[in-house]
Design a protein around this motif. Structure first.
Motif, mmCIF file in Angstrom:
data_model
loop_
_atom_site.group_PDB
_atom_site.id
_atom_site.type_symbol
_atom_site.label_atom_id
_atom_site.label_comp_id
_atom_site.label_asym_id
_atom_site.label_seq_id
_atom_site.Cartn_x
_atom_site.Cartn_y
_atom_site.Cartn_z
ATOM 1 N N ARG A 191 13.697 19.621 16.463
ATOM 2 C CA ARG A 191 14.418 18.592 17.208
ATOM 3 C C ARG A 191 15.926 18.726 17.053
ATOM 4 O O ARG A 191 16.553 18.655 18.162
ATOM 5 C CB ARG A 191 14.094 17.421 16.308
ATOM 6 N N GLU A 192 16.501 19.082 15.922
ATOM 7 C CA GLU A 192 18.008 19.171 15.945
ATOM 8 C C GLU A 192 18.533 20.236 16.806
ATOM 9 O O GLU A 192 19.483 20.185 17.355
ATOM 10 C CB GLU A 192 18.456 19.334 14.500
ATOM 11 N N VAL A 201 17.009 21.331 19.773
ATOM 12 C CA VAL A 201 17.124 21.092 21.198
ATOM 13 C C VAL A 201 18.252 19.894 21.362
ATOM 14 O O VAL A 201 18.532 19.863 22.639
ATOM 15 C CB VAL A 201 15.736 20.345 21.738
ATOM 16 N N GLU A 202 18.158 19.087 20.592
ATOM 17 C CA GLU A 202 19.348 18.114 20.724
ATOM 18 C C GLU A 202 20.813 18.750 20.892
ATOM 19 O O GLU A 202 21.327 18.431 21.888
ATOM 20 C CB GLU A 202 19.576 17.027 19.330
ATOM 21 N N ASP A 235 10.301 14.677 21.483
ATOM 22 C CA ASP A 235 11.528 15.486 21.039
ATOM 23 C C ASP A 235 12.481 15.726 22.155
ATOM 24 O O ASP A 235 13.674 15.191 22.081
ATOM 25 C CB ASP A 235 11.300 16.468 20.034
ATOM 26 N N GLU A 294 13.746 12.370 23.891
ATOM 27 C CA GLU A 294 14.610 11.826 23.087
ATOM 28 C C GLU A 294 15.940 12.388 22.766
ATOM 29 O O GLU A 294 17.066 11.929 22.622
ATOM 30 C CB GLU A 294 14.070 11.384 21.683
ATOM 31 N N ALA A 295 15.881 13.641 23.016
ATOM 32 C CA ALA A 295 16.894 14.643 22.779
ATOM 33 C C ALA A 295 18.074 14.710 24.346
ATOM 34 O O ALA A 295 19.042 15.266 24.266
ATOM 35 C CB ALA A 295 16.672 16.168 22.668
#
Length: 363
Positions: A170-171, A173-174, A199, A202-203
């Motif tokens: 997740r981190e 792709v954010e 993910d 939301e990213a």
């Protein structure tokens, strides 16, 4: 037609879903709704005119084993043009196709650079294969190579678990999506499965390709964030064949692919009903033939999308989404003329009567 010639399109000009004009003129390669004064060398075309069709998921310069030579790429582009596709969002290619921009007889291309995939988690010779710590740097690189888009591979088979699985933490792709947006690029991702979607959305991702894993619990999130999908149903039709080929080694993956295929129409209709933007893409290139845009529109109708909205997904709506004009006054004259009204019967899209690119009749 010579450079000084005027093209007159008569019959029904579909400038919008309900904006129907009786005629348009092409002067100097551009659309006009006013008869040009003193025009003499006039070529007339009659029928139902649409803005040049859009294939929002296409790969020019890509073959089954990776990049192809320029002659093959040219044939791919010409096949799309013959089908009425005059604007392509190239959703990932290892080939440099900038030379197409100098060819006024070929479709216009909006590039997403090269696919960015996890190491050994995608088709060989297609993508940059990297690890999460390099994702931001590669996204920045492809944002510079592309035309306002970047393409990630969001999920693929994980041979360790024997099924589809997300490719990125997740981190990662954010940070990557934030960097693309900082550089003025939108981000899309290849996603078959359910597990990668939350993910990515939301990213801040802008679009999801295929989106076969879109489930009822995820649909409100997509709708709230305005995340578009490009279902590529003509490609999803190959899932049973793919599943059969992998059944002995990856039975869980094969069963998963079959389930995704079986519910494909319900998935697309559920997205449409919830207000999620849906656009036409064929996934041409690689193993799939070019020139399938009419077949994809027909698939959207089969899924339950009303014909006029399915046509919009490859014309007015798709062009607006990609920031390209349709048949507005002064726009480049990229249009296709048909025998009948595609809003009434999308099957007419399979047989263009005339194809006009930058004001010139090319088919």
């Amino acid at each position: 037609m010579s450079d000084g010639a005027v093209l007159h399109v008569k019959g029904r000009v579909l400038a919008g879903p309900e904006d129907v004009r009786d005629e348009l003129w092409v002067v100097g390669g551009r659309v006009s709704y006013d008869r040009p004064a003193g025009a003499r060398a006039i070529t007339t075309v009659t029928g139902w005119a649409l803005p040049g069709l859009v294939d929002a998921h296409c790969h020019v310069g890509l073959g089954a084993d990776g990049p192809v030579d320029a002659d093959t790429a040219e044939k791919q582009a010409l096949t799309d043009r013959e089908a009425g596709t005059l604007l392509i969002r190239d959703a990932g290619s290892p080939s440099d196709t900038r030379w197409v921009d100098d060819r006024p007889d070929l479709p216009k291309i909006i590039r997403a650079g090269r696919h960015i995939a996890r190491t050994r988690r995608y088709l060989r010779n297609y993508a940059w294969e990297i690890e999460p710590e390099d994702l931001v740097a590669y996204v920045a690189r492809e944002a510079g190579r592309g035309d306002g888009w970047v393409k990630l591979v969001g999920d693929w088979i994980d041979r360790g678990v024997g099924d589809l699985a997300p490719c990125w933490p997740r981190e990662a792709v954010e940070a990557a999506i934030a960097e693309a947006h900082r550089l003025g690029a939108r981000v899309t991702a290849h996603c078959f499965a359910e597990s990668s979607l939350r993910d990515l959305v939301e990213a801040g991702i802008d679009c999801i390709e295929h989106a076969t894993g879109l489930t009822e619990d995820l649909i409100p999130l997509f709708a709230e964030r305005g995340v578009a999908i490009v279902p590529t149903l003509v490609n999803i039709a190959t899932f049973p064949h793919l599943a059969a080929g992998g059944e002995s080694r990856f039975p869980a993956w094969s069963a998963h692919m079959r389930r995704l295929h079986e519910r494909r129409y319900d998935t697309v209709r559920g997205a449409y009903d919830a207000g999620i933007p849906v656009y036409v893409g064929t996934d041409a290139g690689g193993s799939l033939a070019h020139g399938l845009v009419a077949a994809e529109v027909a698939e959207l109708v089969t899924a339950g999308i009303p014909p006029v909205q399915a046509v919009s997904a490859t014309s007015w709506g798709a062009r607006a989404w990609l920031g390209r004009p349709g048949l507005e006054e002064g726009a480049p004259a990229d249009l296709v003329v048909y025998e009948g009204d595609p809003r009434a019967d999308v099957r007419v899209l399979a047989a263009p009567r005339r194809v006009v690119l930058d004001g010139r009749i090319v088919e």
